[in-house]
Design an enzyme around this catalytic site. Structure first.
Site, PDB file in Angstrom:
ATOM      1  N   HIS A   1     -14.830  75.266 -61.320  1.00 43.19           N
ATOM      2  CA  HIS A   1     -15.015  76.341 -60.351  1.00 43.19           C
ATOM      3  C   HIS A   1     -16.050  75.958 -59.301  1.00 43.19           C
ATOM      4  CE1 HIS A   1     -12.416  79.473 -61.730  1.00 43.19           C
ATOM      5  NE2 HIS A   1     -13.021  79.651 -62.891  1.00 43.19           N
TER       6      HIS A   1
ATOM      7  N   CYS B   1     -12.228  74.113 -55.418  1.00 43.64           N
ATOM      8  CA  CYS B   1     -11.745  74.878 -54.264  1.00 43.64           C
ATOM      9  C   CYS B   1     -12.663  74.689 -53.057  1.00 43.64           C
ATOM     10  CB  CYS B   1     -11.666  76.367 -54.602  1.00 43.64           C
ATOM     11  SG  CYS B   1     -10.477  76.768 -55.895  1.00 43.64           S
TER      12      CYS B   1
ATOM     13  N   ARG C   1      -8.312  72.352 -51.437  1.00 44.04           N
ATOM     14  CA  ARG C   1      -8.994  71.646 -52.501  1.00 44.04           C
ATOM     15  C   ARG C   1      -9.840  70.509 -51.928  1.00 44.04           C
ATOM     16  NH1 ARG C   1      -7.436  75.573 -54.184  1.00 44.04           N
ATOM     17  NH2 ARG C   1      -6.179  76.037 -56.041  1.00 44.04           N
TER      18      ARG C   1
END
Length: 264
Positions: free
Chosen positions: A167, A241, A250
């Site tokens: 994340h 991300c 990405r």
């Protein structure tokens, strides 16, 4: 003359006041709920995931140090990946890439869909030390603050592409500062039996979430072919991300294996 105010007019005014007051209360309540949701998403999930990830790293280190039987060294899944990427100070200097004479292998395996943590990822520049688990599912892996291994890509130290996802924001956000990495920075992957050191080599600032080329055994962007490799090797791929607080694109960081050191 004293003005006359009809009872109907008073009632209408009273109703309007009640409606306005009630509407204001609803708006305030909605605002408070939204604020609590933001606090939960941006602070509480980070706090809990980071604490859980730290405890898992400590547990793995204790387990490895004691020599007790536990999680296998690496999961069994390997091969060509068909999935696409999901979801500071301390520069180490430029490193040269060396290909190990004999890649590390192990006979201890688990199911490829097992989401248990089995390694520890350390990035000195980012002051990051986080567990690595099999799979990139949010509930089972990423939302715990772990870094996830893409099923179908290789394992650390083996010829091919060892690819990970994490994340950028919320749930521990282990890869929040991934854009700070520079060529030559080192990345370590520790397992029960060895420590693998990679050197950051190339950075793809932005690509499509469906760019599966970055996960191939010889990683090369299918969207931006100027980024990537043409020769087989021992690669590390880190994905997250970008931009922050979105999942539109990405960011990809590639590294090459420098060395393997067996654990004492």
């Amino acid at each position: 003359m004293v003005p006359v105010v009809e009872h109907g007019t008073r009632r209408r005014r009273a109703r309007r006041r009640r409606v306005l007051w009630g509407g204001g209360e609803v708006l305030v309540t909605v605002g408070v709920v939204l604020l609590l949701l933001v606090v939960h998403q941006l602070w509480w999930t980070n706090r809990e995931a980071k604490r859980g990830a730290e405890r898992k790293v400590e547990a793995l280190e204790r387990e490895w140090g004691s020599g007790a039987a536990g999680s296998p060294d690496v999961p069994s899944g390997s091969g060509t990946a068909s999935t696409a990427p999901s979801a500071r100070p301390g520069r180490t200097g430029t490193a040269t890439t060396a290909t190990p004479r004999r890649p590390y292998t192990t006979t201890r395996t688990v199911r490829a869909d097992d989401s248990r943590a089995y390694a520890v990822l350390t990035i000195p520049r980012l002051h990051l030390r986080v567990p690595v688990a099999e799979g990139v599912g949010k509930q089972d892996v990423l939302n715990k603050g772990y870094v996830g291994h893409y099923p179908g890509t290789q394992q650390p130290g083996r010829a091919g592409n060892f690819a990970l996802a994490g994340h950028r924001n919320t749930h521990g956000e282990p890869f929040r500062y991934l854009p700070r990495l520079r060529p030559g920075d080192t990345v370590q992957v520790e397992t029960r039996t060895a420590t693998y050191t990679y050197a950051v080599d190339k950075i793809l600032p932005q690509t499509s979430p469906r760019d599966s080329g970055v996960l191939r055994p010889v990683p090369r962007s299918a969207v931006r072919p100027a980024y990537g490799y043409t020769d087989p090797g021992y690669y590390l791929t880190l994905t997250t991300c970008t931009p922050e607080f979105t999942s539109r694109y990405r960011l990809v960081v590639w590294g090459k294996l420098l060395s393997m050191r067996p654990r004492a």
